[in-house]
Design a protein around this motif. Sequence first.
Motif, short mmCIF file in Angstrom:
data_model
loop_
_atom_site.label_atom_id
_atom_site.label_comp_id
_atom_site.label_asym_id
_atom_site.label_seq_id
_atom_site.Cartn_x
_atom_site.Cartn_y
_atom_site.Cartn_z
N TYR A 122 0.75 -1.05 0.01
CA TYR A 122 0.07 0.01 0.06
C TYR A 122 0.80 1.27 0.03
O TYR A 122 0.62 2.09 -0.50
N THR B 78 -5.14 15.92 -1.98
CA THR B 78 -5.07 14.37 -1.97
C THR B 78 -4.17 13.63 -1.42
O THR B 78 -4.02 12.70 -0.87
N SER C 183 -4.09 10.86 1.36
CA SER C 183 -3.50 9.49 1.09
C SER C 183 -2.38 9.21 2.05
O SER C 183 -2.10 8.12 2.70
N GLU D 254 -12.58 1.72 -5.70
CA GLU D 254 -12.37 2.96 -5.48
C GLU D 254 -13.52 3.75 -5.23
O GLU D 254 -13.76 4.61 -4.24
N LYS E 287 -14.41 3.11 -1.32
CA LYS E 287 -13.79 3.47 -0.26
C LYS E 287 -14.30 4.69 0.46
O LYS E 287 -14.42 4.86 1.76
N SER F 31 2.03 13.79 5.45
CA SER F 31 0.75 14.60 6.02
C SER F 31 1.15 15.81 6.49
O SER F 31 0.21 16.66 6.18
N MET G 237 -3.59 7.88 5.35
CA MET G 237 -4.43 6.63 5.17
C MET G 237 -3.35 5.68 5.51
O MET G 237 -3.68 4.31 5.84
N PHE H 172 1.09 4.04 -2.91
CA PHE H 172 0.79 5.40 -2.45
C PHE H 172 1.89 6.33 -2.86
O PHE H 172 1.89 7.30 -3.61
N GLU I 118 1.17 6.97 -6.59
CA GLU I 118 0.28 8.10 -6.76
C GLU I 118 1.28 9.45 -6.38
O GLU I 118 0.72 10.54 -6.92
N GLY J 274 -6.00 0.95 5.21
CA GLY J 274 -6.24 2.46 5.68
C GLY J 274 -7.23 2.91 6.71
O GLY J 274 -7.14 3.92 7.25
#
Lengths: 680, 178
Positions: free
Chosen positions: A5, A46, A50, A262, A265, A60, A53, A9, A12, A229
């Motif tokens: 994950y 975003t 993420s 998606e 979520k 963050s 999460m 991430f 992304e 998450g």
Amino acid sequence: MANRYLEIFCREAEEHLASLQSGLLVLEKNPARTDLLHELLRNAHTLKGSARMVGLADISAITHTMEEQLKGMERGERKVDAQAIDLLLRGADAVALITSALMRGEAPELDVERFVAEYDRGELGQHLTPEPREAQPEAISDTVRADVKTLDQLVNLVGELIINKKRLESKLDRLKEVTYALPAEHAAPLAEFRGDLEEDVLYLDYLIQELHGKAMGLRMLPLRTISDGLERLVRDLAQQLGREVQFQIVGQAIEMDRVLLEGLKPILIHLLTNALSHGIESPEVRAAAGKPRRGTVLLSARHQGNSVLVEVRDDGRGMNPAGIKAAAVSRGVIDHREADGLSDEEALYLTFRPGFSTAEIVTDVSGRGVGMDVVKKNIERVKGGVTLASEFGSFTQVTLQLPLTLSVLDALIVACGGETFAIPTTYLQEIVKVRASEIDTLGSGEVIKVRGATTPLYSLSGMLGLSARRETGDLPLSAVVLKHCDQRIACVVEAHLGYSEVVVKGLGKQFRNVRFLFGATILGDGNPALILNVPDLFESGRGVQRTPLSAEEVQAAQRRLKVLVVDDSITTRTMEQSILVSQGYAVVTAVSGEDALEKSAEERFDLVISDVEMPGINGFELTRALRASEQYRETPIIIVSSLSRDEDKRQALQAGAQAYIVKGAFDQGLLLETVQMLIG
Amino acid sequence: MGDDNSYDIRTILSQMREEYWQALAEEETEAKETVECLVFTLGGKRYAFETHYACEVIRVPKLVRVPAVQSLIKGIFNLRGEITAAIDIRPMLGLPQPEIGATGRILVVRGDNFTTGILAEAAHGVQGLCFENFEPFTSGSGTKADFVRGHFNLEDGNVILLDVEALLADPELLAGEA
């Protein structure tokens, strides 16, 4: 890398960072282009979400600061100058450094803690090396990223292959017929050739099935990809709200289409936020109510048929039907009279009505809270259904029923209005046969009982605005019972043509605003069939014509009335049968009184027409025997006889017949009139 | 053989030369001024549009009626796996709507947003139409002409040039509630 994950991430993040970087550089050159700020904000926001999460607090925090800076610029409180942009770029660089270190599984070459603290104060992280590291040879990954559109096209092409294979199969059948028609000496080599060809087609079929499975598999991901998450979300939220919560997840390995996942979520985030903020009570309240201090929230997923059931259940305070009704009335969602008419279960569903939810949950985890109506809309978008169950004081359970994928659906194919439609089985409760005697009138509409529940009955072709074209002759009236949330409706169709797995095709931009339709599919004969968007059929509020049955359909409901014709003369039997069948009655014939008794025991007839003089028991005896049985005590019986004496008529009436028709004066008008008078 | 029947090879040669040059010149001017058009029948009249809008011309397949849409969308059909609409644009042009029979065709046109199929009573193939014969549409002629650019005066009658872009941009073509 251990955590995939994190890998997702990082990929992304790469995209957002690239977008941030290029946007910031454009902005640096043209500080007037504040229109770019919105997109940059979205990127930063975003990323922040993420990062949260996957539990990356540093990223963050950095992106949070970036977001604040960008917001300031957007509001015009902060100057868009080189210095400000530099600061933002430094933030993006730092995030890039951290993620690339994560990808390599190393510690970032950056004193993250110090940077975060300084960055928060708006200082340029001086110790951050602005020069990017030497280009690393890209780690060879065993996965590639694919565009969902490309996957869709792939699935689409496989669907075309399936259709073409079906055509080949029908050609094989024709070849067989051709072979049969040939003289033996020519037929033999052709039959051999056909055998070989059949084997080839079989192998092709096998390959296509494999290909189909693989193509579908490309789009599937386990629930785990989003549920990890969520654990973090629940933990943080519980702390924030002062709750003690045990969060369990069951069925993490259940796989679903990634597009669906998606879509799922945000729905789950919302439901879990609800469960914690509205469901689970504070430990003190729980203790006082005799419950364990620690609440339980269970997220479970399991297969049911070809759909996935996802449940969110909490053992909190439950939903209070009376409270919900009161709130709905005070918010103008319904009026008092409507509220009084609602059962407790129906009251729960008021929370889905637009305008019900006014409590905005603002947390920095889920952002601005949305109402349950948005949840419902989101579920409809992914062709799912939602059901609620709750007991005030003990639990709330939200069950989502979702298809495995949106590109292939299980559907019931029905004929309606002269066309063929596919109804996704997720909305289908059952298929019922409707007898005219079972249709009741309630208010201005018609209803039937389905498993004891009064269900509105509509004409599907009427609802869709198609003229009913009944070409199915004397078939009984069929209806499909559709379910959506807590509602059930029965829709009359011409016929159901069986279940099929259908490949979903979009209708294109020309049909973007079309109602009632979800897409189309191509049937084996190469013709398209439309796939119904069932929730649209439930939205009477938007002016859907809740059309009652058409005259033809009502007639069809009556048509199925079954008549038993008893006569030892084949001429009379055939004549009566054809007269009745032409009027839509279902007719069974019996050659003698004994035969009639046997047949009437096997199935239920609405009317019996009998001769008098027959070998074995005669018509009067038959009538008496039928009257004696419980099933046929009330069933109308017509005696048709060549005996015209009054004595015979009297005897017939004494035996229990309702009508007596003399064969000499026999005409079909009289018979039909009598039948219609007796059973309609 | 008299003088009448004799011929002057020079005169003939020069005539031939003249004809040859003239033909060449004609060809050149024509080549400059024709436009390749797909010609078809709508409402009993001949219409045309430039070939570059047309993807293909097909026989009318089985059309599946679509519920709750305006009447000009006659249905959908399967164009090699793509679901495509068949539309009857004759009402938009104010034309009568005789039955689309055995000669009926679907002209598949590709617009910016979508590909769609225009139902026509017949298709007559591609013709080079000469701009010399073209008369642009002038307002005031009384006909409904939102989607017409003008017409070609041909020896065997008129061919009306459709404005495909304007037609495809018309919101009336977007399926929705009538």
